[in-house]
Design a protein around this motif. Structure first.
Motif, PDB file in Angstrom:
ATOM      1  N   GLY A   5      83.532   4.219  20.245  1.00  0.00           N
ATOM      2  CA  GLY A   5      84.427   5.254  19.748  1.00  0.00           C
ATOM      3  C   GLY A   5      84.054   5.716  18.358  1.00  0.00           C
ATOM      4  N   ASP A  50      88.926   6.429  18.910  1.00  0.00           N
ATOM      5  CA  ASP A  50      88.168   7.135  19.952  1.00  0.00           C
ATOM      6  C   ASP A  50      88.462   8.628  19.823  1.00  0.00           C
ATOM      7  OD1 ASP A  50      86.592   7.586  22.188  1.00  0.00           O
ATOM      8  OD2 ASP A  50      88.090   6.883  23.613  1.00  0.00           O
ATOM      9  N   ARG A 110      85.356   6.859  24.969  1.00  0.00           N
ATOM     10  CA  ARG A 110      85.475   5.497  25.505  1.00  0.00           C
ATOM     11  C   ARG A 110      86.417   5.465  26.692  1.00  0.00           C
ATOM     12  NH1 ARG A 110      87.173   1.094  22.081  1.00  0.00           N
ATOM     13  NH2 ARG A 110      85.963  -0.163  23.476  1.00  0.00           N
TER      14      ARG A 110
END
Length: 160
Positions: A127, A142, A147
């Motif tokens: 992320g 993220d 992710r």
């Protein structure tokens, strides 16, 4: 680069360290496939070879993780303290625009990139730039939702 023992070193003046090896031969810019094949060979100089930061070549992951217990016993798996990244060359005028770079971040096909590194045995989507081994890592970070949903490409969100 070849490193050799310091002939002036004296164990009496340095009780903390020991001199174990006579010489270290260090090679730079070795391709992943070549370093993986050398480590798999496990003969001659390759018996004492290591790789500081080369990953296993994607084409050889099955050989490393497969049936040979001796090879698997010499394998270290886990997070490293750094995160790989895809950089955008900002010398092109259009790429100086932050919105264009964000659009690229949203549109990048992440799943094929992970697959090129050898799939989930060799890589995972991060992320951010901080590895789970480094203080400050936040698993929830993220910003482009890569992710959570790496296979999905997105259009850049509209600004209100």
């Amino acid at each position: 680069m070849v490193l050799v023992k310091n002939t002036n070193w004296d164990a009496k003046t340095d009780p903390v360290r020991s001199q174990y090896v006579d010489q270290m031969n260090i090679s730079f810019n070795v391709q992943y496939e070549d370093s993986t094949k050398s480590l798999l060979a496990n003969t001659g100089a390759d018996q004492t070879g290591i790789s500081f930061n080369n990953s296993v070549d994607a084409g050889n992951i099955a050989a490393v993780l497969g049936g040979d217990a001796a090879v698997k016993a010499r394998t270290v798996a886990g997070y490293q303290p750094y995160v790989g990244q895809v950089n955008i060359n900002q010398s092109h005028a259009a790429l100086k625009d932050k919105a264009v770079r964000e659009a690229i971040a949203y549109a990048l096909p992440i799943t094929p990139i992970v697959r090129a590194f050898g799939g989930s045995s060799a890589a995972e989507v991060a992320g951010g730039f901080i590895s789970p081994t480094v203080s400050g890592y936040d698993a929830a970070f993220d910003p482009w939702a890569r992710r959570r949903t790496p296979a999905v490409t997105r259009s850049r969100p509209r600004r209100c």
